[in-house]
Design a protein around this motif. Structure first.
Motif, PDB file in Angstrom:
ATOM      1  N   GLU A  12       0.840  -1.193   0.000  1.00  0.00           N
ATOM      2  CA  GLU A  12       0.000   0.000   0.000  1.00  0.00           C
ATOM      3  C   GLU A  12       0.878   1.247   0.000  1.00  0.00           C
ATOM      4  N   GLU A  13       0.451   2.266  -0.717  1.00  0.00           N
ATOM      5  CA  GLU A  13       1.095   3.567  -0.662  1.00  0.00           C
ATOM      6  C   GLU A  13       0.655   4.249   0.630  1.00  0.00           C
ATOM      7  N   THR A  14       1.592   4.847   1.357  1.00  0.00           N
ATOM      8  CA  THR A  14       1.266   5.553   2.583  1.00  0.00           C
ATOM      9  C   THR A  14       1.810   6.973   2.512  1.00  0.00           C
ATOM     10  N   LYS A  15       1.301   7.821   3.385  1.00  0.00           N
ATOM     11  CA  LYS A  15       1.820   9.175   3.540  1.00  0.00           C
ATOM     12  C   LYS A  15       2.540   9.203   4.875  1.00  0.00           C
ATOM     13  N   THR A  16       3.789   9.654   4.874  1.00  0.00           N
ATOM     14  CA  THR A  16       4.587   9.674   6.096  1.00  0.00           C
ATOM     15  C   THR A  16       5.096  11.082   6.354  1.00  0.00           C
ATOM     16  N   ARG A  17       4.921  11.526   7.595  1.00  0.00           N
ATOM     17  CA  ARG A  17       5.410  12.837   8.029  1.00  0.00           C
ATOM     18  C   ARG A  17       6.454  12.616   9.118  1.00  0.00           C
ATOM     19  N   TYR A  18       7.591  13.260   8.978  1.00  0.00           N
ATOM     20  CA  TYR A  18       8.631  13.226   9.998  1.00  0.00           C
ATOM     21  C   TYR A  18       8.639  14.595  10.671  1.00  0.00           C
ATOM     22  N   VAL A  19       8.575  14.605  11.988  1.00  0.00           N
ATOM     23  CA  VAL A  19       8.536  15.870  12.709  1.00  0.00           C
ATOM     24  C   VAL A  19       9.347  15.731  13.994  1.00  0.00           C
ATOM     25  N   SER A  20      10.060  16.793  14.325  1.00  0.00           N
ATOM     26  CA  SER A  20      10.853  16.829  15.547  1.00  0.00           C
ATOM     27  C   SER A  20      10.546  18.130  16.262  1.00  0.00           C
TER      28      SER A  20
END
Length: 88
Positions: A12-20
């Protein structure tokens, strides 16, 4: 060797957000993954502690849920909850 029995095997295609961000007591490095699974909830991985949880609004409203999932004290749990309320 016996034949492997898969319960499921999907891509599956996913949306990923990286945040710090820096809280009062600690830094949070998060990966927030949006997928069509888990009834609209998001997978939130704390990269530093290698802990993750599947989180929806109902989980954020559950007292102690984040503190238990991420091994946080009440103050740090509240900071994470406030941030996640903005993005979940």
């Amino acid at each position: 060797m016996t034949e492997r029995f898969f319960l499921y095997d999907e891509v599956e295609e996913t949306k990923t957000r990286y945040v710090s961000f820096m809280g009062e007591n600690q830094r949070f490095d998060l990966m927030i993954m949006t997928t069509t699974r888990y009834y609209g909830k998001k997978i939130v991985l704390d990269i530093q502690s290698n802990r993750f949880a599947i989180i929806g609004q109902d989980d954020l409203d559950e007292p102690g849920y984040l503190e238990e999932a991420y091994n946080l004290n009440d103050e740090d749990g509240q900071e994470l909850r406030e941030f996640l309320n903005e993005v979940i």
